[in-house]
Design an enzyme around this catalytic site. Structure first.
Site, PDB file in Angstrom:
ATOM      1  N   GLU A  37       0.620  14.218  -0.898  1.00 10.15           N
ATOM      2  CA  GLU A  37       1.740  13.481  -1.488  1.00 10.15           C
ATOM      3  C   GLU A  37       1.366  12.072  -1.933  1.00 10.15           C
ATOM      4  O   GLU A  37       2.143  11.430  -2.670  1.00 10.15           O
ATOM      5  CB  GLU A  37       2.899  13.401  -0.495  1.00 10.15           C
ATOM      6  CG  GLU A  37       2.808  12.299   0.560  1.00 10.15           C
ATOM      7  CD  GLU A  37       1.841  12.573   1.708  1.00 10.15           C
ATOM      8  OE1 GLU A  37       1.837  11.778   2.664  1.00 10.15           O
ATOM      9  OE2 GLU A  37       1.080  13.569   1.643  1.00 10.15           O
ATOM     10  N   CYS A  96       0.275  15.740   8.957  1.00 10.38           N
ATOM     11  CA  CYS A  96      -0.565  14.660   9.449  1.00 10.38           C
ATOM     12  C   CYS A  96      -0.368  14.416  10.957  1.00 10.38           C
ATOM     13  O   CYS A  96      -0.720  15.261  11.763  1.00 10.38           O
ATOM     14  CB  CYS A  96      -0.327  13.403   8.622  1.00 10.38           C
ATOM     15  SG  CYS A  96      -1.654  12.194   8.813  1.00 10.38           S
ATOM     16  N   HIS A 135      -3.122  14.244   2.972  1.00 10.16           N
ATOM     17  CA  HIS A 135      -1.978  13.653   2.270  1.00 10.16           C
ATOM     18  C   HIS A 135      -1.927  14.067   0.803  1.00 10.16           C
ATOM     19  O   HIS A 135      -2.242  13.264  -0.092  1.00 10.16           O
ATOM     20  CB  HIS A 135      -2.038  12.139   2.382  1.00 10.16           C
ATOM     21  CG  HIS A 135      -1.790  11.643   3.763  1.00 10.16           C
ATOM     22  ND1 HIS A 135      -0.537  11.546   4.312  1.00 10.16           N
ATOM     23  CD2 HIS A 135      -2.669  11.243   4.724  1.00 10.16           C
ATOM     24  CE1 HIS A 135      -0.628  11.081   5.546  1.00 10.16           C
ATOM     25  NE2 HIS A 135      -1.905  10.901   5.831  1.00 10.16           N
ATOM     26  N   LYS A 148     -11.772   4.735  10.995  1.00 10.03           N
ATOM     27  CA  LYS A 148     -10.696   5.482  10.353  1.00 10.03           C
ATOM     28  C   LYS A 148     -11.247   6.410   9.278  1.00 10.03           C
ATOM     29  O   LYS A 148     -12.128   6.028   8.494  1.00 10.03           O
ATOM     30  CB  LYS A 148      -9.698   4.501   9.732  1.00 10.03           C
ATOM     31  CG  LYS A 148      -8.493   5.147   9.085  1.00 10.03           C
ATOM     32  CD  LYS A 148      -7.560   4.091   8.523  1.00 10.03           C
ATOM     33  CE  LYS A 148      -6.313   4.708   7.901  1.00 10.03           C
ATOM     34  NZ  LYS A 148      -5.411   3.671   7.334  1.00 10.03           N
ATOM     35  N   ARG A 189      -3.660  -3.574   3.540  1.00  8.55           N
ATOM     36  CA  ARG A 189      -2.846  -3.882   4.725  1.00  8.55           C
ATOM     37  C   ARG A 189      -3.738  -4.090   5.944  1.00  8.55           C
ATOM     38  O   ARG A 189      -3.585  -5.059   6.700  1.00  8.55           O
ATOM     39  CB  ARG A 189      -1.865  -2.738   4.978  1.00  8.55           C
ATOM     40  CG  ARG A 189      -0.997  -2.875   6.227  1.00  8.55           C
ATOM     41  CD  ARG A 189      -0.420  -1.524   6.604  1.00  8.55           C
ATOM     42  NE  ARG A 189      -1.482  -0.583   6.955  1.00  8.55           N
ATOM     43  CZ  ARG A 189      -1.325   0.742   6.969  1.00  8.55           C
ATOM     44  NH1 ARG A 189      -0.176   1.286   6.586  1.00  8.55           N
ATOM     45  NH2 ARG A 189      -2.333   1.522   7.313  1.00  8.55           N
TER      46      ARG A 189
END
EC number: 2.3.1.46
Length: 288
Positions: free
Chosen positions: A230, A136, A228, A157, A242
């Protein structure tokens, strides 16, 4: 086959309860010795997520978590670092090195407090390991450092679970097929035109709506993962909440929620493909 750690990380017991073969065994050695430089602020989460994937590959691995010599983490207790990590300078010879991402996508590289030390690690990584896997933010940072490929800030994003096209056959994508899905989550990315055009790098996996996911430098055995594999099932949701709580007005992750109201989360089905990706990397470039 087991993952062996030489320090009693909290993740060991958690993953053992999931039925995974991971062992705290200070005197045992794995057939492959990996270093994992963890730059994430929530280090215990990162440990758990990546150890979960490595514990499912068909290779006996010994993993050492590493910290930077000249940087004091601000979000993880020093007790955790001292108890469970080794300084990166202690491990001078590895089979493979993994360098994690970090939530630094809106900062310029030279604004990062440990950038100079990280550049030094980028420079000697090829000398201490058979292969380096950049994840990343670290993947984009390494592209900038090694190949002068800058990042581009995105208007919004990139967040969601996206289908990917296999761009070309390669040992790193063996047993993966076009359409394979992985999460992405980032504010910036390496300039795609320069990445695709670079004569030392091959883009191996790409999502039309999210950009490159996997790239490789065959000569130097450097692998770059921009997404990602994971992530746990609720990770994108937690990031969304968040950002929402911070007043950032984020858009909901794309192709992620199972219902229109954004309440039903998927299973982490992408992790199985992440295990295959790690298996490919270890067998093709790391195993002796």
């Amino acid at each position: 086959m087991p993952v062996i750690v030489h320090r009693p990380l909290p993740a060991v017991e958690i993953l053992q309860e999931e039925g995974l073969d991971i062992r705290f065994a200070p005197k045992e050695r794995g057939s492959i010795r990996l270093g994992f430089l963890n730059l994430m602020p929530e280090k215990e989460v990162c440990e758990r997520q990546w150890l979960r994937l490595f514990a499912q590959v068909d290779v006996n691995i010994e993993i050492h978590f590493l910290f930077l010599n000249r940087w004091t983490p601000k979000t993880t207790s020093l007790d955790h670092i001292r108890q469970y990590y080794s300084p990166v300078s202690d491990l001078l010879q590895l089979d493979g090195l993994v360098i994690s991402g970090a939530p630094l996508g809106t900062k310029e590289y030279d604004e990062v407090g440990y950038w100079q030390e990280l550049e030094e690690i980028f420079d000697y990584a090829d000398d201490i390991a058979e292969s380096t896997l950049y994840l990343c933010w670290a993947a984009n940072a390494a592209l900038y450092h090694h190949y002068n490929i800058p990042r581009k800030q995105k208007a919004r994003k990139i967040s969601g679970v996206f289908g990917h096209r296999i761009v070309r056959p390669h040992p790193l994508v063996q047993n993966l097929t076009s359409g394979v899905q992985f999460p992405h989550s980032r504010h910036a990315e390496a300039r795609q035109q320069q990445l695709f055009a670079h004569n030392e790098i091959q883009v191996l996996m790409h999502a039309p709506n999210a950009g490159a996911f996997l790239a490789a430098d065959d000569l130097r055995r450097r692998a770059f993962i921009f997404g990602h594999p994971e992530y746990e099932a609720d990770t994108l949701y937690k990031e969304f909440r968040r950002d929402f709580d911070k007043g950032l007005s984020p858009q909901a992750p794309e192709y992620y929620f199972l219902d229109e109201e954004g309440k039903e989360l998927p299973t982490a089905f992408w992790q199985a493909s992440g295990v295959q990706l790690l298996q490919n990397w270890l067998q093709a470039w790391v195993a002796k």
